[in-house]
Design a protein around this motif. Sequence first.
Motif, PDB file in Angstrom:
ATOM      1  N   LEU A 147       0.836  -1.203   0.000  1.00 21.25           N
ATOM      2  CA  LEU A 147       0.000   0.000   0.000  1.00 21.25           C
ATOM      3  C   LEU A 147       0.869   1.250   0.000  1.00 21.25           C
ATOM      4  O   LEU A 147       1.983   1.234   0.520  1.00 21.25           O
ATOM      5  N   GLN A 148       0.343   2.321  -0.594  1.00 18.20           N
ATOM      6  CA  GLN A 148       0.947   3.639  -0.388  1.00 18.20           C
ATOM      7  C   GLN A 148      -0.173   4.588  -0.016  1.00 18.20           C
ATOM      8  O   GLN A 148      -1.229   4.578  -0.628  1.00 18.20           O
ATOM      9  N   HIS A 149       0.107   5.370   1.024  1.00 16.78           N
ATOM     10  CA  HIS A 149      -0.875   6.361   1.422  1.00 16.78           C
ATOM     11  C   HIS A 149      -0.136   7.681   1.603  1.00 16.78           C
ATOM     12  O   HIS A 149       0.364   7.987   2.686  1.00 16.78           O
ATOM     13  N   LYS A 150      -0.066   8.433   0.513  1.00 18.50           N
ATOM     14  CA  LYS A 150       0.743   9.649   0.498  1.00 18.50           C
ATOM     15  C   LYS A 150      -0.137  10.875   0.629  1.00 18.50           C
ATOM     16  O   LYS A 150       0.196  11.812   1.340  1.00 18.50           O
ATOM     17  N   TYR A 151      -1.250  10.893  -0.102  1.00 16.51           N
ATOM     18  CA  TYR A 151      -2.173  12.024  -0.059  1.00 16.51           C
ATOM     19  C   TYR A 151      -3.430  11.593   0.682  1.00 16.51           C
ATOM     20  O   TYR A 151      -3.945  10.499   0.458  1.00 16.51           O
ATOM     21  N   ARG A 152      -3.914  12.472   1.535  1.00 17.74           N
ATOM     22  CA  ARG A 152      -4.988  12.182   2.471  1.00 17.74           C
ATOM     23  C   ARG A 152      -6.113  11.312   1.917  1.00 17.74           C
ATOM     24  O   ARG A 152      -6.496  10.308   2.507  1.00 17.74           O
ATOM     25  N   ILE A 240     -13.222   4.350  -7.243  1.00 17.06           N
ATOM     26  CA  ILE A 240     -12.257   3.277  -7.469  1.00 17.06           C
ATOM     27  C   ILE A 240     -11.584   3.555  -8.800  1.00 17.06           C
ATOM     28  O   ILE A 240     -12.249   3.651  -9.840  1.00 17.06           O
ATOM     29  N   ARG A 241     -10.257   3.730  -8.730  1.00 16.81           N
ATOM     30  CA  ARG A 241      -9.517   3.932  -9.979  1.00 16.81           C
ATOM     31  C   ARG A 241      -8.687   2.693 -10.255  1.00 16.81           C
ATOM     32  O   ARG A 241      -8.123   2.109  -9.330  1.00 16.81           O
ATOM     33  N   ILE A 242      -8.609   2.318 -11.507  1.00 10.48           N
ATOM     34  CA  ILE A 242      -7.755   1.201 -11.897  1.00 10.48           C
ATOM     35  C   ILE A 242      -6.813   1.693 -12.985  1.00 10.48           C
ATOM     36  O   ILE A 242      -7.262   2.122 -14.055  1.00 10.48           O
ATOM     37  N   PRO A 339      -8.954  13.364 -20.975  1.00  8.24           N
ATOM     38  CA  PRO A 339      -7.535  13.583 -20.671  1.00  8.24           C
ATOM     39  C   PRO A 339      -7.352  14.080 -19.236  1.00  8.24           C
ATOM     40  O   PRO A 339      -8.080  14.969 -18.781  1.00  8.24           O
ATOM     41  N   TYR A 340      -6.399  13.492 -18.489  1.00  6.30           N
ATOM     42  CA  TYR A 340      -6.280  13.773 -17.060  1.00  6.30           C
ATOM     43  C   TYR A 340      -4.916  14.357 -16.656  1.00  6.30           C
ATOM     44  O   TYR A 340      -4.866  15.420 -16.048  1.00  6.30           O
ATOM     45  N   TYR A 341      -3.835  13.668 -16.948  1.00  4.81           N
ATOM     46  CA  TYR A 341      -2.509  14.186 -16.600  1.00  4.81           C
ATOM     47  C   TYR A 341      -1.540  14.075 -17.772  1.00  4.81           C
ATOM     48  O   TYR A 341      -1.530  13.058 -18.468  1.00  4.81           O
ATOM     49  N   GLY A 389       5.186  16.324  -3.462  1.00  4.30           N
ATOM     50  CA  GLY A 389       3.856  16.311  -4.060  1.00  4.30           C
ATOM     51  C   GLY A 389       3.913  16.382  -5.565  1.00  4.30           C
ATOM     52  O   GLY A 389       4.980  16.306  -6.164  1.00  4.30           O
ATOM     53  N   LYS A 390       2.746  16.526  -6.168  1.00  6.22           N
ATOM     54  CA  LYS A 390       2.679  16.654  -7.624  1.00  6.22           C
ATOM     55  C   LYS A 390       2.771  18.132  -7.973  1.00  6.22           C
ATOM     56  O   LYS A 390       1.876  18.904  -7.650  1.00  6.22           O
ATOM     57  N   VAL A 391       3.855  18.497  -8.666  1.00  4.12           N
ATOM     58  CA  VAL A 391       4.089  19.897  -8.993  1.00  4.12           C
ATOM     59  C   VAL A 391       3.814  20.128 -10.472  1.00  4.12           C
ATOM     60  O   VAL A 391       4.434  19.511 -11.339  1.00  4.12           O
ATOM     61  N   LEU A 410      -0.491  20.179  -7.299  1.00  5.87           N
ATOM     62  CA  LEU A 410      -1.838  19.658  -7.521  1.00  5.87           C
ATOM     63  C   LEU A 410      -2.211  18.722  -6.389  1.00  5.87           C
ATOM     64  O   LEU A 410      -3.382  18.522  -6.071  1.00  5.87           O
ATOM     65  N   GLN A 411      -1.192  18.106  -5.793  1.00  2.00           N
ATOM     66  CA  GLN A 411      -1.342  17.262  -4.608  1.00  2.00           C
ATOM     67  C   GLN A 411      -0.099  17.504  -3.782  1.00  2.00           C
ATOM     68  O   GLN A 411       0.961  17.753  -4.326  1.00  2.00           O
ATOM     69  N   SER A 412      -0.240  17.375  -2.446  1.00  2.00           N
ATOM     70  CA  SER A 412       0.926  17.640  -1.617  1.00  2.00           C
ATOM     71  C   SER A 412       0.812  16.893  -0.294  1.00  2.00           C
ATOM     72  O   SER A 412      -0.293  16.584   0.156  1.00  2.00           O
TER      73      SER A 412
HETATM   74  C1  LIG Z   1      -1.229  11.127  -8.253  1.00  2.00           C
HETATM   75  C2  LIG Z   1      -1.306  10.349  -7.033  1.00  2.00           C
HETATM   76  C3  LIG Z   1      -2.534  10.158  -6.393  1.00  2.00           C
HETATM   77  C4  LIG Z   1      -3.838  10.705  -6.942  1.00  2.00           C
HETATM   78  O1  LIG Z   1      -3.882  12.101  -6.968  1.00  2.00           O
HETATM   79  P1  LIG Z   1      -5.094  12.831  -7.687  1.00  2.00           P
HETATM   80  O2  LIG Z   1      -4.790  14.294  -7.590  1.00  2.00           O
HETATM   81  O3  LIG Z   1      -6.319  12.462  -6.932  1.00  2.00           O
HETATM   82  O4  LIG Z   1      -5.114  12.324  -9.094  1.00  2.00           O
HETATM   83  C5  LIG Z   1      -2.528   9.455  -5.212  1.00  2.00           C
HETATM   84  N1  LIG Z   1      -1.396   8.937  -4.668  1.00  2.00           N
HETATM   85  C6  LIG Z   1      -0.210   9.118  -5.246  1.00  2.00           C
HETATM   86  C7  LIG Z   1       1.023   8.575  -4.596  1.00  2.00           C
HETATM   87  C8  LIG Z   1      -0.111   9.824  -6.457  1.00  2.00           C
HETATM   88  O5  LIG Z   1       1.073   9.982  -7.027  1.00  2.00           O
END
Ligand SMILES: *Cc1c(COP(=O)(O)O)cnc(C)c1O
Length: 458
Positions: A147-152, A240-242, A339-341, A389-391, A410-412
């Motif tokens: 598992l990875q739990h990086k973003y809340r 749920i994302r796959i 299109p997403y990223y 995070g996602k820069v 975009l995420q941190s």
């Molecule tokens: C990109 C990513 C997510 C999902 O981020 P969203 O902004 O919801 O697309 C979740 N966990 C990790 C580790 C990621 O790199």
Amino acid sequence: MNQISVLDESRGDVVISTDSILPQFKVYTLKDIDRIVQLQALPESVLFEMKVVSSILPFRVNQYVIENLIDWSNVPDDPLYQLTFPQKDMLPPHVYQQMAQLMQQNAPRAEIQSLASALRRELNPQPSGQLEMNVPVASDGKRLNGLQHKYRETVLFFPTQGQTCHTYCTFCFRWAQFVGDEELRMASTDTSELHKYLLEQPGVTDLLVTGGDPMVMKTRHLAALLKPLTEPAFDHIRTIRIGTKALTFWPQRFVSDSDSAELLELLSQLVKAGKHVAVMAHFNHWREIDSPMAGRAIALLRQTGVEIRSQGPVLAHINDSPDVWAKSWAMQVKAGVIPYYMFVERDTGARQYFEIPLARAVTIYREAVKQLSGLGRTARGPVMSASPGKVEVQGVTEINGEKVFVLRFLQSRNPDWSYRPFFAQYCEKATWLDQLKPAFGEQEFFFEREYNAMQSRR
Ligand SMILES: *Cc1c(COP(=O)(O)O)cnc(C)c1O
Ligand code: SF4
């Protein structure tokens, strides 16, 4: 003769024989290189280079990709060939030379493998603190390695049976997962541990199943993983994302495999149970999508009610051109894909072969979206998935006479860092966040102190 109806761009629905669409999955790896007929036309030296590189980086390609996606009349420049077949320059010269020497001497297998292990460690196999910083701990103190739990909001799950792909991409940032070195792998946790963890985490709304490619799994394994989430105890898991590349590397997965119908039924049941199900399609070039089989797979998936969102990095030798992205996004929108990223190639593996300057990536993005209506402009990017995070690189501008990159998370790791613009000195050559310096004479970026404290706390 078995027949199916396939959506064709120019001709509408056409009926094709399933005998001509490779109903059987057939794959080639390092030991089978000499058996790939199309390679026999290449010089012996190129085959040797391929073997050297694939003794270190993973190699795996299936017959569908070989026969339907690669343009063999345009090798080695063909983007789909570059995407799937190892090239000499994918390794740093000193790494290549060491392995080439050993293999020229016909060294024993064990010696080659031990050098390969050592050399892999020079290629930053686990970028962005994936192994150290993101692995959650269960309430009983157990580290949950799959598992990875990086973003809340979002938990990533790496199911055991999904740790391979139908074909390996040469640039893959997950490459270390595939080469068999135990310590480099994010070992997986079983499904019940995932379910237990999700029950303990009422704040988590998204589950992202990733790999490798979870669509290599049998439908019954996916069902064991996903079906329980329709129970009321998991109501907090709304999405749920796959993540998968099967839509273009083995579209048969959704069309003609022995358990394709059950797979579509499973996805449809999840949707009916109220989940937002998103297939995160990994695409690198419009030519992958421009195939009747992929068109059919996309259409069938959409009938289940899942959303298909697309992502992929911008890469030298493969898609570093605005027109390639514009055409790809236009085809996606036409097929109903969102299109997403657009990612920036990560700092691992063959990155020196594929990376392009951030300044170039942001130009490609802009020149591509300019050609499209708003529905084709939904991808965010270019994005660096870095440890804090996602820069996103939003653009280049000039403020008080200083040329700068405009950036934002975009995420941190701290959710409060997200969506605040910040600035770095413009640099024509920089390819990653760690090469950027704060603009306006500042000593550090606004998040750095807090991020460093997070790192030392672990
Ligand atoms: C990109 C990513 C997510 C999902 O981020 P969203 O902004 O919801 O697309 C979740 N966990 C990790 C580790 C990621 O790199
Ligand atoms: S499909 Fe995804 S995980 Fe698999 S090799 Fe390609 S980039 Fe890597």
